[in-house]
Each structure stands twice: as C-alpha cells, then as structure tokens.
Design a protein around this motif. Structure first.
Motif, PDB file in Angstrom:
ATOM      1  N   ILE A 298       4.345  -5.287   0.681  1.00 26.91           N
ATOM      2  CA  ILE A 298       3.731  -6.238   1.612  1.00 26.91           C
ATOM      3  C   ILE A 298       2.514  -5.620   2.288  1.00 26.91           C
ATOM      4  O   ILE A 298       1.453  -6.259   2.406  1.00 26.91           O
ATOM      5  CB  ILE A 298       4.767  -6.700   2.648  1.00 26.91           C
ATOM      6  N   LEU A 299       2.633  -4.368   2.725  1.00 32.14           N
ATOM      7  CA  LEU A 299       1.494  -3.702   3.365  1.00 32.14           C
ATOM      8  C   LEU A 299       0.352  -3.491   2.386  1.00 32.14           C
ATOM      9  O   LEU A 299      -0.828  -3.683   2.734  1.00 32.14           O
ATOM     10  CB  LEU A 299       1.934  -2.365   3.956  1.00 32.14           C
ATOM     11  N   LEU A 300       0.674  -3.101   1.165  1.00 34.40           N
ATOM     12  CA  LEU A 300      -0.376  -2.904   0.160  1.00 34.40           C
ATOM     13  C   LEU A 300      -1.086  -4.214  -0.149  1.00 34.40           C
ATOM     14  O   LEU A 300      -2.305  -4.248  -0.315  1.00 34.40           O
ATOM     15  CB  LEU A 300       0.227  -2.311  -1.121  1.00 34.40           C
ATOM     16  N   ASN A 301      -0.321  -5.302  -0.238  1.00 34.11           N
ATOM     17  CA  ASN A 301      -0.940  -6.603  -0.493  1.00 34.11           C
ATOM     18  C   ASN A 301      -1.867  -7.006   0.647  1.00 34.11           C
ATOM     19  O   ASN A 301      -2.967  -7.532   0.425  1.00 34.11           O
ATOM     20  CB  ASN A 301       0.150  -7.657  -0.699  1.00 34.11           C
ATOM     21  N   HIS A 302      -1.442  -6.739   1.872  1.00 39.94           N
ATOM     22  CA  HIS A 302      -2.235  -7.141   3.035  1.00 39.94           C
ATOM     23  C   HIS A 302      -3.519  -6.316   3.182  1.00 39.94           C
ATOM     24  O   HIS A 302      -4.589  -6.860   3.467  1.00 39.94           O
ATOM     25  CB  HIS A 302      -1.386  -7.011   4.299  1.00 39.94           C
ATOM     26  N   TYR A 303      -3.402  -5.012   2.978  1.00 31.13           N
ATOM     27  CA  TYR A 303      -4.545  -4.136   3.250  1.00 31.13           C
ATOM     28  C   TYR A 303      -5.394  -3.825   2.012  1.00 31.13           C
ATOM     29  O   TYR A 303      -6.582  -3.541   2.136  1.00 31.13           O
ATOM     30  CB  TYR A 303      -4.056  -2.808   3.852  1.00 31.13           C
ATOM     31  N   TYR A 304      -4.793  -3.890   0.807  1.00 30.56           N
ATOM     32  CA  TYR A 304      -5.536  -3.482  -0.385  1.00 30.56           C
ATOM     33  C   TYR A 304      -5.671  -4.564  -1.450  1.00 30.56           C
ATOM     34  O   TYR A 304      -6.423  -4.396  -2.402  1.00 30.56           O
ATOM     35  CB  TYR A 304      -4.876  -2.249  -1.013  1.00 30.56           C
ATOM     36  N   GLY A 305      -4.908  -5.672  -1.333  1.00 30.71           N
ATOM     37  CA  GLY A 305      -5.079  -6.767  -2.275  1.00 30.71           C
ATOM     38  C   GLY A 305      -4.080  -6.774  -3.422  1.00 30.71           C
ATOM     39  O   GLY A 305      -3.263  -5.871  -3.573  1.00 30.71           O
ATOM     40  N   PRO A 306      -4.175  -7.817  -4.282  1.00 33.67           N
ATOM     41  CA  PRO A 306      -3.160  -8.038  -5.322  1.00 33.67           C
ATOM     42  C   PRO A 306      -3.170  -7.010  -6.454  1.00 33.67           C
ATOM     43  O   PRO A 306      -2.117  -6.737  -7.040  1.00 33.67           O
ATOM     44  CB  PRO A 306      -3.516  -9.427  -5.861  1.00 33.67           C
ATOM     45  N   THR A 307      -4.345  -6.451  -6.787  1.00 35.05           N
ATOM     46  CA  THR A 307      -4.386  -5.506  -7.914  1.00 35.05           C
ATOM     47  C   THR A 307      -3.574  -4.253  -7.617  1.00 35.05           C
ATOM     48  O   THR A 307      -2.742  -3.819  -8.427  1.00 35.05           O
ATOM     49  CB  THR A 307      -5.838  -5.123  -8.250  1.00 35.05           C
ATOM     50  N   MET A 308      -3.808  -3.656  -6.451  1.00 39.44           N
ATOM     51  CA  MET A 308      -3.054  -2.462  -6.090  1.00 39.44           C
ATOM     52  C   MET A 308      -1.567  -2.791  -5.906  1.00 39.44           C
ATOM     53  O   MET A 308      -0.703  -1.968  -6.229  1.00 39.44           O
ATOM     54  CB  MET A 308      -3.617  -1.815  -4.822  1.00 39.44           C
ATOM     55  N   THR A 309      -1.280  -4.006  -5.433  1.00 43.09           N
ATOM     56  CA  THR A 309       0.113  -4.436  -5.308  1.00 43.09           C
ATOM     57  C   THR A 309       0.786  -4.455  -6.667  1.00 43.09           C
ATOM     58  O   THR A 309       1.922  -3.985  -6.834  1.00 43.09           O
ATOM     59  CB  THR A 309       0.202  -5.834  -4.674  1.00 43.09           C
ATOM     60  N   GLY A 310       0.082  -4.994  -7.677  1.00 36.69           N
ATOM     61  CA  GLY A 310       0.626  -5.035  -9.027  1.00 36.69           C
ATOM     62  C   GLY A 310       0.806  -3.649  -9.621  1.00 36.69           C
ATOM     63  O   GLY A 310       1.816  -3.379 -10.289  1.00 36.69           O
ATOM     64  N   GLU A 311      -0.150  -2.754  -9.396  1.00 41.78           N
ATOM     65  CA  GLU A 311      -0.048  -1.387  -9.911  1.00 41.78           C
ATOM     66  C   GLU A 311       1.131  -0.652  -9.280  1.00 41.78           C
ATOM     67  O   GLU A 311       1.911   0.012  -9.968  1.00 41.78           O
ATOM     68  CB  GLU A 311      -1.355  -0.639  -9.647  1.00 41.78           C
ATOM     69  N   PHE A 312       1.262  -0.786  -7.959  1.00 43.24           N
ATOM     70  CA  PHE A 312       2.368  -0.147  -7.255  1.00 43.24           C
ATOM     71  C   PHE A 312       3.707  -0.709  -7.731  1.00 43.24           C
ATOM     72  O   PHE A 312       4.662   0.041  -7.988  1.00 43.24           O
ATOM     73  CB  PHE A 312       2.217  -0.349  -5.745  1.00 43.24           C
ATOM     74  N   SER A 313       3.780  -2.036  -7.874  1.00 40.91           N
ATOM     75  CA  SER A 313       5.027  -2.684  -8.279  1.00 40.91           C
ATOM     76  C   SER A 313       5.451  -2.248  -9.668  1.00 40.91           C
ATOM     77  O   SER A 313       6.651  -2.111  -9.945  1.00 40.91           O
ATOM     78  CB  SER A 313       4.866  -4.203  -8.238  1.00 40.91           C
ATOM     79  N   THR A 314       4.481  -2.041 -10.538  1.00 38.75           N
ATOM     80  CA  THR A 314       4.785  -1.596 -11.898  1.00 38.75           C
ATOM     81  C   THR A 314       5.439  -0.220 -11.881  1.00 38.75           C
ATOM     82  O   THR A 314       6.499  -0.002 -12.480  1.00 38.75           O
ATOM     83  CB  THR A 314       3.510  -1.557 -12.752  1.00 38.75           C
ATOM     84  N   VAL A 315       4.823   0.723 -11.179  1.00 34.81           N
ATOM     85  CA  VAL A 315       5.360   2.083 -11.102  1.00 34.81           C
ATOM     86  C   VAL A 315       6.705   2.083 -10.373  1.00 34.81           C
ATOM     87  O   VAL A 315       7.636   2.797 -10.762  1.00 34.81           O
ATOM     88  CB  VAL A 315       4.361   3.028 -10.399  1.00 34.81           C
ATOM     89  N   ALA A 316       6.814   1.257  -9.332  1.00 38.74           N
ATOM     90  CA  ALA A 316       8.039   1.214  -8.521  1.00 38.74           C
ATOM     91  C   ALA A 316       9.231   0.650  -9.291  1.00 38.74           C
ATOM     92  O   ALA A 316      10.366   0.755  -8.822  1.00 38.74           O
ATOM     93  CB  ALA A 316       7.810   0.384  -7.262  1.00 38.74           C
ATOM     94  N   GLN A 317       8.984   0.082 -10.479  1.00 38.85           N
ATOM     95  CA  GLN A 317      10.083  -0.448 -11.274  1.00 38.85           C
ATOM     96  C   GLN A 317      11.104   0.635 -11.599  1.00 38.85           C
ATOM     97  O   GLN A 317      12.312   0.372 -11.668  1.00 38.85           O
ATOM     98  CB  GLN A 317       9.527  -1.056 -12.570  1.00 38.85           C
TER      99      GLN A 317
END
Length: 506
Positions: free
Chosen positions: A252-271
């Motif tokens: 949620i913080l990454l989406n708010h401060y850095y946008g959807p691309t970084m959110t997707g990259e983080f979510s992929t690794v966090a799998q």
C-alpha cells in the motif's frame, strides 16, 4: 476417539495441507508470470493491491474464527451440543450483521477508489469491479470459515483443506481460461468470486451431512456468548491489525508513494515470502488443534512438551527451503520471471531471510488464544504495527531507498517483536522461565546457517542454469543437511520419537 482415529485424522490433515501447499507453490510459480504476460506488471500490481486490501478485512475474520474455534471446541469436547449450537448460530448471525454494518464503508471506498489507489491503463469502472469482486470473495471465504468451525473442533482440518484446494483449482482454471479469451482485468474478479461461491456451497453441504445436530436458528442467538467472544475477538483484532501492518502495508505504501509499477515489481518478488508463509501454515494448521485438545483435556504437561517440540519442528522444516531461497535468490528470479528481475535479489533475501525466526514461533501463538491471554499480545502487535507504518513512511520520505524502504523496516521490527516478546510471553502464560523457547528457536537457526554454508560452497562449484539443475542441487544440499539436523537440531527425545514413528510405519 481412539488413538488410531486421531493418528489417521492427523495423517489426513498433514497430507491435505501439503497438497494445498504444493498447489499454491506450483500455481504461484506459474500464475504470476502468466499474469504479467497477459495484464503486465502494473496489472499484477493492481491484483496484489486488491488482495492486500481484502486481507485487511481478514483482521476481523481471523479474530472471530479464533474466538469461535476455541469456544466451540471446548463445547464439543465437553459433549455440550446445546452450547455448541448456540455458539454456531450466534457467531454466524453476528458475523452477518457485522458484514452488513461494514457495507456502507466498503461502498464508499469503492466509489472513491480513484482517489485512494494509484493505477494506470485501467478504467475506474474496471477497478471498482475487480476490488468489489475480490472483496466479496474474501467475505464468502470468511463465512465459509465459520461454517467449517466444526471441522476444526473435530480435528478434521483435511475438510477445510480439501475445500480450499477446490477453491485454488477453480480460481486458477477460470483465470487461465478467461484471460486467454481476453486480457481484461475484470475477468480475474469473476474468477475469484466464482471460486468462492462454489466452495461456500460445498462447505454448507458438508456441514449438513456431517453435523446434522447443528442448526442455524435465530432463536439460538445468545447475546452473552457473542459478548464473551467479542471481548476475546477485540484483542485478536488488534493483533491481526498489527500483523497486517507488518505484512501488507508495504504494498500500500509503495503504491501510494511510488506508483503501480514498483508495486507490481515488489509484489512479484514478495510471492516467495507468501509461499514460505504458506509452507509454515501447513504445520501450524496441524499443531493448533492438538494444543486445543491438550488444553480441553487439561493435559498441561503434554501441552508444554508439544509446544516446545512444535517450534523445533518448524525450524527443522523451514531451514532448508528458506536457506535455498536466500542462497539462490538471483537464480530463482532469473528462471522464474526473467533477467529484468534479477536486480531485485537483495529484496528477495530481505523479504525471506528473517522468516527463519518469524515463522518458527507461529505454533506457540495458539497458546495465547487457548488460554485466552490475548490482550497483551494484541496491544503489543498493534503498537508494533503502528510503529512499522510510521517508521516506514518516515524512511520513504527521509531516505532514497525506493523499493527497499518499507521492507527493511518491517523485517527489523517484526523480528524484534517475535524474538523478544512472542516466546517470552508464551512462556509466562505457561508459568515457565522466559527463555523456555529460545533453545528450540536457535536449533532451527543453526540448521539455517548450515544450509547457507552448504549453498555457498555449492555455488562455487556451479551456478544452476535451469529449474532441473536448481532442484537437483537443492536435493543435494538437503541430503547433506540431514546429519546436522539429526545430531544438532533434534534432541535425543526427538530422535527417539522419529525412530519410533519410522518403526511404526515401515
């Protein structure tokens, strides 16, 4: 129930938990790249964000399930069908009323979703539908969990897992079929919701067949029972809020401060963080009903021994997979989602390395619940979670750490909480010395370090270039870890138990 029956049910519980785990791992490895290929990294970030928001609803559901499960189990084991019926009806009716009360808040969130969520390439209407469908799916899963509380009380966890497996399969099949028809994000919402409807229906059918004495009746609603469970649930809710502020606030913080691309990259690794948690959950689901059984039977001596044993087992089974993931993080990312993600291998290490501590203590959390000592853990978890949120925002604003910002803060604070507070409070609840669980925790940590050493040596010989090669090296490292696990991780009493089990089944 006979010993043979208990052994049979525990075997089924373990087998179905492992099957659910394997499906989660295999499908997770396959589905994430498929998502990225069909809807892009940004689109996958939206799905991860929607499931993350939905998981915040689970703070209530998990707390209620725990409170209902404890009290229903005690009623069933005491052969008190009237109280069991009252708990069953009261919990379902109260939960339904709670969902109705929260509906206006959810409607407001969906209406203003464009102001709360950063997204690109999707219409506001599509975003509303995806979030609404996935949230509705979680609500049905919550109600399904309440209907299946008798399965937990009867130690028939395998029923819960079979239905969960059904949900995974139905959802995944629908995702592949629908996204191959069209790359529209809305199809994913349909897949989530349809799978939940199917499994909710299956749960109702099973309960009706296996527990015919249970009847959902308004006349059985008991305010006193609801009040008692609500007082317990309140502190469990705070505990879950704190836990989710550790686990899910990053996205949620990454989406708010850095946008959807970084959110997707983080979510992929966090799998991989999620997969390892799922792996640990297999054993927690097996251990928890046993703790409740010992408590209900007032067998406190075996409860104490079993709780220590469960921490050792958790360390034993987690050390090798966590060690392999940490040691070969760059290789895994390259083979899994391509060379673009290799640069995020330090993030993968950061997200998974600390789990050797934070997952090993999970079995003893049930001690707080079964003894109804949930106020202090709830407050502690909540305060630590708020600290994680506040410090995470401060780090984002003060330092240029990008995708690593909140992950660093979460890893440090969660580890401090679970290494300092969690084991000492559980020991205090049992009337034991504060250091009771530390030898068990350290045994698993020692095996984890040994796996890292072996992996470091193996990488100097060859770096795997395929999944098959990586898998073979993981097997070699695992086999070479067996002597260490046998003579260092396990104590003499544990080795005797293992040998007894081997002789029994050979």
């Amino acid at each position: 129930m006979s010993t043979k029956g208990v052994s049979y049910e525990m075997s089924l519980n373990l087998a179905t938990n492992f099957l659910a785990l394997i499906l989660n791992i295999v499908l997770g490895l396959v589905v994430v790249p498929f998502y990225i290929s069909r809807i892009g990294v940004d689109g996958y970030g939206v799905i991860a964000l929607a499931t993350s928001f939905s998981s915040y609803l689970s703070i209530i559901t998990i707390a209620i399930d725990a409170a209902v499960g404890r009290n229903f189990t005690l009623a069933i084991r005491g052969n008190d069908e009237n109280t069991a019926n009252a708990i069953y009806s009261s919990s379902v009716i109260a939960a339904s009323l709670l969902i109705l009360a929260l509906t206006p808040l959810l409607a407001w969130f969906l209406w203003d979703i464009d102001k709360m969520v950063s997204y690109t390439g999707q219409s506001t209407g599509a975003m509303r539908w995806v979030f609404a469908a996935i949230i509705s799916s979680y609500v049905l899963t919550f109600l399904r969990g309440l209907f299946l509380v008798p399965a937990f009380a009867a130690n028939k966890i395998y029923i819960q897992r079979i239905i969960a497996i059904m949900e995974i399969v139905v959802r995944t099949v629908l995702v592949f079929v629908l996204l191959n028809i069209s790359g529209d994000l809305g199809w994913i919402g349909i897949a989530f919701l349809a799978a939940s409807v199917v499994t909710f229906t299956a749960a109702l059918y099973w309960i009706k067949r296996q527990f015919p004495f249970l009847r959902l009746k308004a006349a059985s609603f008991n305010k006193e029972i609801v009040g008692y469970m609500a007082s317990m649930s309140l502190w469990l809710v705070l505990n879950q809020i704190g836990t989710l502020l550790f686990i899910n606030i990053d996205i949620i913080l990454l989406n708010h401060y850095y946008g959807p691309t970084m959110t997707g990259e983080f979510s992929t690794v966090a799998q991989w963080h999620t997969l390892l948690r799922s792996f640990a959950g297999v054993f927690v689901a097996i251990f928890t009903p046993v703790v409740y059984k010992f408590y209900a039977d007032k067998d406190f001596s075996n409860l104490l021994k079993f709780s220590k044993y469960s921490v050792v087992v958790m360390g034993l089974v987690l050390a090798i997979p966590i060690g392999i993931v940490v040691a070969y993080s760059d290789v895994i990312l390259k083979l899994w989602v391509g060379s673009h993600f290799v640069k995020f291998y330090p993030l993968m290490i950061l997200l998974t390395g600390h789990l050797i501590f934070n997952l090993a203590v999970l079995p003893i959390l049930s001690i707080n619940s079964v003894y109804n000592k949930v106020k202090i853990p709830g407050l502690t978890s909540f305060v630590c979670g708020v600290f994680n949120l506040v410090i995470g925002i401060a780090v984002i604003k003060l330092f240029d750490w990008g995708i690593y910002s909140v992950a660093i803060v979460s890893a440090v604070l969660l580890t401090l909480k679970n290494l300092v507070f969690t084991p000492t409070y559980a020991a205090k609840t049992l009337g034991q010395p504060a250091w009771l669980y530390y030898p068990s925790i350290m045994r698993g940590t020692a095996l984890f370090i040994w796996v890292l050493i072996l992996s470091w040596g193996a990488r100097h010989l060859v770096v795997p270039g395929s999944w098959f090669s990586l898998f073979m090296w993981a097997i070699v490292i695992g086999i070479c870890s067996i002597p260490f696990a046998w003579f260092v991780t396990l104590q003499q009493e544990h080795r005797s138990l293992v040998l007894k089990l081997i002789r029994k089944y050979i």
